[in-house]
Design a protein around this motif. Structure first.
Motif, PDB file in Angstrom:
ATOM      1  N   GLY A 135       4.360   5.892  -3.507  1.00  0.00           N
ATOM      2  CA  GLY A 135       4.948   4.630  -3.957  1.00  0.00           C
ATOM      3  C   GLY A 135       5.947   4.868  -5.076  1.00  0.00           C
ATOM      4  N   GLN A 137       7.587   7.628  -5.461  1.00  0.00           N
ATOM      5  CA  GLN A 137       8.733   8.280  -4.834  1.00  0.00           C
ATOM      6  C   GLN A 137       9.668   7.236  -4.229  1.00  0.00           C
ATOM      7  N   GLY A 138       9.077   6.258  -3.514  1.00  0.00           N
ATOM      8  CA  GLY A 138       9.895   5.186  -2.958  1.00  0.00           C
ATOM      9  C   GLY A 138      10.583   4.383  -4.049  1.00  0.00           C
ATOM     10  N   ALA A 139       9.865   4.164  -5.150  1.00  0.00           N
ATOM     11  CA  ALA A 139      10.458   3.459  -6.285  1.00  0.00           C
ATOM     12  C   ALA A 139      11.600   4.266  -6.894  1.00  0.00           C
ATOM     13  N   GLN A 248      12.956  -2.684  -4.528  1.00  0.00           N
ATOM     14  CA  GLN A 248      12.323  -1.508  -3.944  1.00  0.00           C
ATOM     15  C   GLN A 248      11.530  -0.737  -4.999  1.00  0.00           C
ATOM     16  N   GLY A 252       7.566  -0.512  -4.904  1.00  0.00           N
ATOM     17  CA  GLY A 252       7.110   0.862  -4.738  1.00  0.00           C
ATOM     18  C   GLY A 252       6.018   1.202  -5.743  1.00  0.00           C
ATOM     19  N   LEU A 255       2.769  -0.400  -4.748  1.00  0.00           N
ATOM     20  CA  LEU A 255       2.341  -0.114  -3.381  1.00  0.00           C
ATOM     21  C   LEU A 255       0.826  -0.017  -3.246  1.00  0.00           C
ATOM     22  N   GLN A 302      11.770  -2.279   2.373  1.00  0.00           N
ATOM     23  CA  GLN A 302      12.026  -0.838   2.292  1.00  0.00           C
ATOM     24  C   GLN A 302      11.093  -0.172   1.285  1.00  0.00           C
ATOM     25  N   GLY A 303      10.837  -0.837   0.160  1.00  0.00           N
ATOM     26  CA  GLY A 303       9.994  -0.256  -0.879  1.00  0.00           C
ATOM     27  C   GLY A 303       8.555  -0.071  -0.455  1.00  0.00           C
ATOM     28  N   VAL A 304       8.096  -0.875   0.498  1.00  0.00           N
ATOM     29  CA  VAL A 304       6.715  -0.791   0.972  1.00  0.00           C
ATOM     30  C   VAL A 304       6.611   0.014   2.261  1.00  0.00           C
ATOM     31  N   PRO A 307       7.414   4.427   2.121  1.00  0.00           N
ATOM     32  CA  PRO A 307       6.381   5.306   1.560  1.00  0.00           C
ATOM     33  C   PRO A 307       5.029   5.156   2.234  1.00  0.00           C
ATOM     34  N   LYS A 308       4.660   3.922   2.625  1.00  0.00           N
ATOM     35  CA  LYS A 308       3.353   3.722   3.273  1.00  0.00           C
ATOM     36  C   LYS A 308       3.322   4.416   4.626  1.00  0.00           C
TER      37      LYS A 308
END
Length: 385
Positions: A135, A137-139, A248, A252, A255, A302-304, A307-308
């Motif tokens: 999460g 990383q996505g952030a 995002q 993230g 998450l 995209q933020g969820v 990474p999920k």
């Protein structure tokens, strides 16, 4: 690994995210690029964002194999260096095709950054901590995209070529990776272990293909979608893309909490969020407040989702196979983003009679709703979720 060691790995992950975020450096100035190179078809202009995906897709197929032989650190350093060089190369000549092929070459960096970072997280983190770090990383990708697009929207106003210089940040990423990633890598998944993938990996990749195919519509169209007093304002386009990225970042970081609430339906929920965001953007092209709301919803998706989905794919294969599983997901992401602008534009013309950004967002909205329903059915039938 010690807490200090973990912090260094997370810092390296954030630097890798910066390389990823540079994919969108031309997004806020696409309208000015299209105006400057007026003889170039609009689909080629939009592909300045997605063209790197062609090379990234090829690179992703061999990155897992290369990581076992030359090491992740070497590959990440190569990605940072190539990103910086190809990013500033178009400054040498005012030529669309130099810009286009430089963006394609950047795909080498994108392919390494996207496909290997999941394996890096899987090497050093487990369980809920892995979800939390993915999460983050996505952030980090969102934060990098926010910085890149907001700055590019401001400095590119009046002369889009100034936006190229944002790619110098890749050399900052190079320095952070060099300092923070250990030279001696973890060996628990190395050696001659046989790579094992299963059908669940390919189902997940198929849904990742669909999500990525539609989510890229936001950045490829937003700078040309603004109407009324907002029309042609690169600063506003950069602001909206920045808000997309801020959203995002926030989601993230949240998450782990989102997953605890939505559980197995986290991914379908992210798809429906994207569809609602596109509906708002399509209906209110001249309303700043509504455009911001749409950007937030798209950023949530995209933020969820990304990474999920990447966490899920590492849990359905042995650790030795994590790099290849994430490479399959990367191929899905890059392949879909490569073809998305052309197919979305063709579909918009076939369904609505003309290719406009509003019609493109409506096509993406309808497609995402259908995909979300299919994802709900998939999750209901998957007893292992």
């Amino acid at each position: 690994m010690t807490g200090f060691g973990n912090k260094r790995i997370i810092a390296a992950i954030a630097a890798i995210a910066l390389i990823n975020g540079l994919q969108h450096c031309v997004s806020p100035v696409l309208s000015e690029i299209h105006h400057h190179f007026s003889s170039v078809d609009i689909s080629f202009v939009q592909m300045l964002i997605t063209a790197p995906c062609l090379i990234a897709m090829i690179v992703a197929l061999i990155t897992g194999w290369l990581a076992m032989r030359v090491g992740q650190r070497t590959l990440f350093l190569t990605a940072a260096a190539v990103s910086g060089v190809t990013g500033v190369l178009p400054c040498l000549a005012d030529n669309f095709w130099i810009l286009f092929f430089s963006r394609m070459a950047y795909g080498l960096s994108l392919g390494i950054a996207v496909s290997l970072v999941t394996a890096l997280v899987a090497d050093y983190f487990e369980g809920e901590q892995r979800v939390r770090v993915m999460g983050m990383q996505g952030a980090s990708v969102g934060a990098a995209m926010m910085i890149v697009t907001t700055v590019c929207g401001v400095i590119g106003k009046g002369d889009f070529r100034r936006a190229y210089f944002i790619n110098l940040l890749a050399f900052v990423a190079f320095a952070i990776i060099a300092v923070c990633l250990p030279k001696k890598e973890k060996k628990k998944r190395r050696g001659m272990q046989r790579i094992q993938l299963n059908h669940r990996v390919f189902v997940m990749a198929a849904f990742m293909f669909v999500e990525s195919f539609f989510v890229i519509t936001f950045t490829t169209n937003i700078s040309m979608h603004l109407s009324g007093s907002l029309k042609g304002d690169t600063a506003v386009a950069g602001l909206l893309t920045g808000i997309f990225s801020v959203s995002q970042v926030i989601f993230g970081f949240l998450l782990n909490h989102i997953v605890k609430v939505s559980r197995k339906y986290t991914l379908p929920g992210a798809m429906f969020g994207l569809a609602l965001g596109y509906l708002v953007i399509a209906v209110f092209p001249g309303n700043t407040v509504m455009l911001v709301l749409g950007a937030v919803l798209c950023g949530y998706s995209q933020g969820v989702y990304f990474p999920k989905a990447m966490v899920e794919v590492t849990t359905v294969v042995p650790l030795a196979s994590a790099p290849m599983a994430s490479s399959v997901m990367t191929v899905a992401i890059c392949g879909s983003q490569l073809i998305s602008p052309v197919i979305i534009n063709i579909a918009a013309k076939l369904v609505f009679g003309e290719t406009t950004t509003t019609n493109a967002y409506m096509i993406a909205c309808i497609g995402t709703v259908i995909s979300g329903i299919c994802a709900v059915i998939w999750k209901m039938k998957d007893k292992n979720c």
